[in-house]
Design an enzyme around this catalytic site. Structure first.
Site, PDB file in Angstrom:
ATOM      1  N   CYS A 106       0.943  -1.133  -0.146  1.00 26.03           N
ATOM      2  CA  CYS A 106      -0.090  -0.085  -0.010  1.00 26.03           C
ATOM      3  C   CYS A 106       0.963   1.162   0.034  1.00 26.03           C
ATOM      4  O   CYS A 106       1.905   1.358   0.837  1.00 26.03           O
ATOM      5  CB  CYS A 106      -1.197   0.062   1.322  1.00 26.03           C
ATOM      6  N   LYS A 120     -10.335  -8.448   6.198  1.00 24.75           N
ATOM      7  CA  LYS A 120      -9.669  -7.625   7.359  1.00 24.75           C
ATOM      8  C   LYS A 120      -9.814  -8.423   8.685  1.00 24.75           C
ATOM      9  O   LYS A 120     -11.011  -8.698   8.892  1.00 24.75           O
ATOM     10  CB  LYS A 120     -10.444  -6.390   7.186  1.00 24.75           C
ATOM     11  N   VAL A 147      -5.757   1.393   5.819  1.00 21.33           N
ATOM     12  CA  VAL A 147      -4.459   1.732   6.462  1.00 21.33           C
ATOM     13  C   VAL A 147      -3.703   2.745   5.599  1.00 21.33           C
ATOM     14  O   VAL A 147      -4.052   3.143   4.615  1.00 21.33           O
ATOM     15  CB  VAL A 147      -3.330   0.363   6.313  1.00 21.33           C
ATOM     16  N   SER A 206      -2.534   8.843   6.104  1.00 14.00           N
ATOM     17  CA  SER A 206      -1.053   8.822   6.134  1.00 14.00           C
ATOM     18  C   SER A 206      -0.763  10.460   6.135  1.00 14.00           C
ATOM     19  O   SER A 206       0.093  10.584   7.070  1.00 14.00           O
ATOM     20  CB  SER A 206      -0.603   8.497   4.739  1.00 14.00           C
TER      21      SER A 206
END
Lengths: 254, 254
Positions: free
Chosen positions: A27, A54, A67, A81
């Site tokens: 990712c 998940k 994520v 992020s």
């Protein structure tokens, strides 16, 4: 660090007091936070999860199960992020990764914003089996040209100056993946070293930044994962993930 | 300040050395920056533009012609409400609107992130003539419930504490517009004062914050604009915009 991507039914590894980042090995958003943690020499654990199956507990850390998510205290987390990275940079101020000037910080965010068209084009090119719209290829190259122009006008090795900083670590995971597109038969997305001379030099410099070097994957590896994902069966555990993060203390595999 | 929304063919008013915000009177994103400028008592000019017939020069300030854009120096601008607002708060630090604790700043951004589902539901409800998906109503109320829970756990008058701060000014423009939905026949989106007692108190408190009070519009006004926009002919100039921003020095209309 989890040796494989944990999935539904797997138990949450016990918390050991360190920061813990929930991620997925391929990712690009999670990679942004890995790079910042590495660059700032922050000790952390990495837990990889399977995004198609998940584990139930991921929703305790990230409401949509996305994520990266950062557990900063047992059972307490933040996600996204950009939010995580600014938090890390400000909470651990020793080696700042953001510019000190407010205008420059705003301009760095605008570089990221202006690059989003290229990112979107990448996803379409990598995962969409339909014929590409010509404007996708155009958007992709507009993003690269904009970035090269920015490097030219700044005249520094990295966007952040002599050292890579937050804006560099935010863009890098996508540049890393762009290099895999020609291997997937998308030659329109090749980064021609003549047209993109300065950008190519920047890409080589980024590959050699220690925080990047320890986590970066080869274009062939990204291409292989992308192919598995495009087929609907992402091969999350295709790598020995115990070996990829050489920057942090980790248990050796027996 | 422009007395009406400037459009294709209109000339750019001469730059007079002050900060200049390009906006649209009914745009919630532009309002976020207006509120922050007002709250920090920063002197600025406001230029409203017609988003359906954009003046050519807006693209010199905002690459996609979106608002808000902030001209911080003649011919130089930054765009995106969040980027602009953090810049303003950091460049003019006298009355900080962000929390001093990095974790709290991250959590404030997460509140905004978690509210985005309610915002998306609002747009669908206001401008989409098709039948509403039940999950839209659900997402809307999930957003409101989350916000009320956050107010409860913080236990302060505003999310930011005793005074409204960046997170409050970021959410407010949407709450202001949510109040117009019942007037548009969308009673499922009413904010019931019994179910949402604490949130309703917060909404009333926000209406009385000076920065908000001087720019906030009545639900009836928002409903009228929304109706014109839903018909495909947005009535940008329905208000006498020379009178709405009482906080800043402005030319009186003759």
């Amino acid at each position: 660090m989890s040796e494989k991507h944990l999935q539904a039914g797997d138990v949450l590894p016990p918390y050991n007091g360190k920061l813990r980042l929930f991620a997925m090995r391929f990712c690009p958003y999670a990679e942004r936070s890995v790079l910042v943690l590495n660059a700032k020499n922050i000790e952390y654990d990495l837990v990889f999860i399977n995004l198609d199956h998940k584990p139930e507990w991921i929703f305790n850390f990230s409401p949509k199960g996305t994520v990266p998510a950062l557990e900063y205290e047992e059972g307490k987390a933040i996600f996204d992020s950009n939010i995580i990275n600014v938090y890390l940079d400000e909470k651990y101020p020793e080696k700042p990764l953001q510019a000190s000037d407010p205008l420059r910080r705003a301009q760095d965010k605008i570089i990221v914003e202006n690059f989003s068209g290229a990112q979107a084009a990448f996803y379409t090119a990598a995962f969409n089996s339909q014929a590409l719209q010509p404007n996708m290829v155009e958007n992709f190259h507009k993003g690269l040209e904009g970035l090269q122009k920015e490097l030219e006008s700044r005249g520094t090795k990295f966007l952040s100056g002599d050292d890579a900083g937050l804006v560099d670590y935010t863009l890098w995971p996508f540049l890393e993946r762009f290099l895999s597109l020609p291997l997937l038969g998308k030659s329109e997305f090749a980064i021609d070293p003549t047209k993109y001379a300065l950008l190519s030099t920047y890409i080589e410099a980024m590959k050699n930044v220690p925080a990047v070097k320890s986590y970066c994957l080869a274009p062939e590896t990204h291409a292989k994962f992308t192919e598995s994902r495009a087929k609907g069966d992402p091969d999350y555990n295709m790598l020995d993930t115990s070996a990829v993060c050489c920057m942090r203390p980790r248990k050796k595999k027996e």
